[in-house]
Motif scaffolding. Structure first.
Motif, PDB file in Angstrom:
ATOM      1  N   CYS A 137       0.858  -1.211   0.195  1.00  8.59           N
ATOM      2  CA  CYS A 137       0.096  -0.089  -0.098  1.00  8.59           C
ATOM      3  C   CYS A 137       0.849   1.220  -0.108  1.00  8.59           C
ATOM      4  O   CYS A 137       0.333   2.467  -0.169  1.00  8.59           O
ATOM      5  N   GLU A 138       2.200   1.248   0.159  1.00  9.64           N
ATOM      6  CA  GLU A 138       3.127   2.224   0.329  1.00  9.64           C
ATOM      7  C   GLU A 138       4.402   2.087  -0.402  1.00  9.64           C
ATOM      8  O   GLU A 138       4.813   0.961  -1.021  1.00  9.64           O
ATOM      9  N   ASN A 139       4.897   3.154  -0.769  1.00  7.93           N
ATOM     10  CA  ASN A 139       6.315   3.333  -1.520  1.00  7.93           C
ATOM     11  C   ASN A 139       5.949   2.548  -2.906  1.00  7.93           C
ATOM     12  O   ASN A 139       7.022   1.737  -3.365  1.00  7.93           O
ATOM     13  N   LEU A 140       5.047   2.985  -3.616  1.00  5.79           N
ATOM     14  CA  LEU A 140       4.884   2.227  -5.156  1.00  5.79           C
ATOM     15  C   LEU A 140       4.903   3.198  -6.024  1.00  5.79           C
ATOM     16  O   LEU A 140       4.825   4.527  -5.873  1.00  5.79           O
ATOM     17  N   GLU A 141       5.120   2.757  -7.016  1.00  7.01           N
ATOM     18  CA  GLU A 141       5.279   3.589  -8.608  1.00  7.01           C
ATOM     19  C   GLU A 141       4.379   2.882  -9.561  1.00  7.01           C
ATOM     20  O   GLU A 141       4.331   1.557  -9.764  1.00  7.01           O
ATOM     21  N   PHE A 142       3.647   3.876 -10.285  1.00  5.14           N
ATOM     22  CA  PHE A 142       2.573   3.273 -11.188  1.00  5.14           C
ATOM     23  C   PHE A 142       3.260   3.283 -12.657  1.00  5.14           C
ATOM     24  O   PHE A 142       3.845   4.206 -13.212  1.00  5.14           O
ATOM     25  N   TYR A 143       3.137   2.181 -13.292  1.00  2.00           N
ATOM     26  CA  TYR A 143       3.559   1.841 -14.767  1.00  2.00           C
ATOM     27  C   TYR A 143       2.721   1.886 -15.606  1.00  2.00           C
ATOM     28  O   TYR A 143       2.963   1.384 -16.541  1.00  2.00           O
ATOM     29  N   GLY A 144       1.424   2.221 -15.592  1.00  2.00           N
ATOM     30  CA  GLY A 144       0.161   2.080 -16.341  1.00  2.00           C
ATOM     31  C   GLY A 144      -0.522   0.846 -16.355  1.00  2.00           C
ATOM     32  O   GLY A 144      -0.435   0.250 -15.283  1.00  2.00           O
ATOM     33  N   THR A 145      -1.114   0.621 -17.478  1.00  2.00           N
ATOM     34  CA  THR A 145      -2.142  -0.623 -17.300  1.00  2.00           C
ATOM     35  C   THR A 145      -1.780  -1.512 -18.516  1.00  2.00           C
ATOM     36  O   THR A 145      -1.231  -1.154 -19.541  1.00  2.00           O
ATOM     37  N   SER A 146      -1.736  -2.641 -17.861  1.00  2.00           N
ATOM     38  CA  SER A 146      -1.408  -3.839 -18.882  1.00  2.00           C
ATOM     39  C   SER A 146      -2.291  -4.019 -19.994  1.00  2.00           C
ATOM     40  O   SER A 146      -3.603  -3.723 -19.953  1.00  2.00           O
ATOM     41  N   SER A 147      -2.095  -4.901 -21.134  1.00  2.00           N
ATOM     42  CA  SER A 147      -2.900  -5.272 -22.117  1.00  2.00           C
ATOM     43  C   SER A 147      -4.133  -5.734 -21.778  1.00  2.00           C
ATOM     44  O   SER A 147      -5.349  -5.858 -22.412  1.00  2.00           O
ATOM     45  N   GLN A 148      -4.019  -6.528 -20.475  1.00  2.80           N
ATOM     46  CA  GLN A 148      -5.393  -7.198 -19.956  1.00  2.80           C
ATOM     47  C   GLN A 148      -6.122  -6.490 -18.984  1.00  2.80           C
ATOM     48  O   GLN A 148      -7.084  -6.758 -18.289  1.00  2.80           O
ATOM     49  N   GLY A 149      -5.547  -5.159 -18.719  1.00  2.00           N
ATOM     50  CA  GLY A 149      -6.271  -4.081 -17.834  1.00  2.00           C
ATOM     51  C   GLY A 149      -5.862  -4.193 -16.602  1.00  2.00           C
ATOM     52  O   GLY A 149      -6.264  -3.625 -15.761  1.00  2.00           O
ATOM     53  N   ALA A 150      -4.597  -4.763 -16.289  1.00  2.00           N
ATOM     54  CA  ALA A 150      -4.165  -4.673 -14.948  1.00  2.00           C
ATOM     55  C   ALA A 150      -3.348  -3.436 -14.521  1.00  2.00           C
ATOM     56  O   ALA A 150      -2.556  -2.897 -15.495  1.00  2.00           O
ATOM     57  N   PRO A 151      -3.723  -2.775 -13.243  1.00  2.00           N
ATOM     58  CA  PRO A 151      -2.847  -1.649 -12.868  1.00  2.00           C
ATOM     59  C   PRO A 151      -1.525  -2.159 -12.635  1.00  2.00           C
ATOM     60  O   PRO A 151      -1.484  -3.021 -11.769  1.00  2.00           O
ATOM     61  N   ILE A 152      -0.582  -1.548 -12.750  1.00  2.00           N
ATOM     62  CA  ILE A 152       0.768  -1.956 -12.496  1.00  2.00           C
ATOM     63  C   ILE A 152       1.406  -1.149 -11.606  1.00  2.00           C
ATOM     64  O   ILE A 152       1.903   0.043 -12.045  1.00  2.00           O
ATOM     65  N   TRP A 153       1.570  -1.591 -10.321  1.00  2.00           N
ATOM     66  CA  TRP A 153       2.239  -0.703  -9.184  1.00  2.00           C
ATOM     67  C   TRP A 153       3.254  -1.708  -8.874  1.00  2.00           C
ATOM     68  O   TRP A 153       2.923  -2.912  -8.256  1.00  2.00           O
ATOM     69  N   ILE A 154       4.392  -1.080  -8.868  1.00  2.00           N
ATOM     70  CA  ILE A 154       5.498  -2.016  -8.309  1.00  2.00           C
ATOM     71  C   ILE A 154       6.278  -1.128  -7.033  1.00  2.00           C
ATOM     72  O   ILE A 154       6.211   0.156  -7.221  1.00  2.00           O
ATOM     73  N   ASN A 155       6.928  -1.938  -6.228  1.00  2.00           N
ATOM     74  CA  ASN A 155       7.729  -1.223  -5.305  1.00  2.00           C
ATOM     75  C   ASN A 155       8.743  -0.316  -6.014  1.00  2.00           C
ATOM     76  O   ASN A 155       9.546  -0.566  -6.621  1.00  2.00           O
ATOM     77  N   ARG A 156       8.753   0.953  -5.245  1.00  2.00           N
ATOM     78  CA  ARG A 156       9.682   2.104  -6.000  1.00  2.00           C
ATOM     79  C   ARG A 156      11.008   1.769  -5.872  1.00  2.00           C
ATOM     80  O   ARG A 156      11.850   1.887  -6.794  1.00  2.00           O
ATOM     81  N   ASP A 157      11.471   1.096  -4.586  1.00  2.00           N
ATOM     82  CA  ASP A 157      12.831   0.963  -4.368  1.00  2.00           C
ATOM     83  C   ASP A 157      13.615  -0.259  -5.477  1.00  2.00           C
ATOM     84  O   ASP A 157      14.543  -0.273  -5.858  1.00  2.00           O
ATOM     85  N   PHE A 158      12.810  -1.122  -5.542  1.00  2.00           N
ATOM     86  CA  PHE A 158      12.876  -2.236  -6.544  1.00  2.00           C
ATOM     87  C   PHE A 158      12.947  -1.567  -8.072  1.00  2.00           C
ATOM     88  O   PHE A 158      13.840  -1.957  -8.715  1.00  2.00           O
ATOM     89  N   ALA A 159      12.050  -0.828  -8.131  1.00  2.00           N
ATOM     90  CA  ALA A 159      11.918  -0.552  -9.636  1.00  2.00           C
ATOM     91  C   ALA A 159      13.026   0.500  -9.927  1.00  2.00           C
ATOM     92  O   ALA A 159      13.415   0.483 -11.218  1.00  2.00           O
TER      93      ALA A 159
END
Length: 203
Positions: A137-159
């Motif tokens: 729920c925290e420290n995430l970065e948004f990378y858009g929506t996949s072709s299947q409609g998934a919202p792509i939120w990934i851990n910011r430190d990892f990304a």
């Protein structure tokens, strides 16, 4: 009574837990068999001579920093044993451990507390490394929506890491296999991404 000894605390020791069943029950015990013990030199050799990829020391050269994911405490990967050799490989490529962070890829499971870190990577590395627990729920970065409609939120430190490493296992789990790419999804993704992935049914 019939007794079956099941693995217990498999993330940090080889203890067994006895389960008792009535003699009238027809029991079948399925025992997973791992590969042969390769020893410390075997681990070093496997990292120095990977299959289908450059050694970590080559990947580390010229990198700014690195992020290593370790899987959830409910998974039996012996990170306490493997992590020192991964750090050794990175150092051979010029990436010292003060430029490495380790994240527990817990997905939406509870975050690691100190006890979980001690079990997963051992007391020495827990005290020495920059360790962080993923929060869906925290420290995430948004990378858009996949072709299947998934919202792509990934851990910011990892990304944002210059070199990203996942350290986990692959094992049977229900009707699927656990591990592999799951160390990223659901391991270090946001709650919305995980929910979509777990509920997605192709049309």
């Amino acid at each position: 009574m019939q007794t079956v000894n099941i693995p217990w605390a498999i993330w940090y020791n080889d203890g067994k837990f006895p389960l008792a069943f009535p003699d009238s029950w027809d029991l079948t015990v399925a025992e997973m068999k791992g590969g042969p013990e390769i020893g410390d030199e075997g681990i070093r050799r496997a990292l120095a001579e990977p299959i289908g990829a450059p050694p970590l020391r080559e990947l580390a050269r010229g990198r700014r920093d690195a992020c290593i994911l370790v899987d959830d405490i409910s998974r039996p990967t012996p990170a306490y044993r493997l992590l020192p050799y991964v750090l050794e490989e990175l150092a051979l490529g010029g990436l010292d451990e003060d430029r490495v962070i380790v994240i527990s890829a817990t997905g939406t499971h509870r975050p690691f507390d100190r006890q979980a870190w001690l079990k997963k990577i051992g007391p020495e590395l827990t005290a020495r490394l920059d360790i962080r627990s993923h929060n869906p729920c925290e420290n995430l970065e948004f990378y858009g929506t996949s072709s299947q409609g998934a919202p792509i939120w990934i851990n910011r430190d990892f990304a944002h890491a210059d070199l990203r490493i996942g350290m986990g296992m692959i094992m049977p789990r229900g009707t699927l296999f656990g591990g592999g790419s799951k160390i990223v999804l659901p391991g270090v993704c946001g709650r919305e991404t995980v929910a979509f992935h777990h509920n997605y049914v192709p049309g």
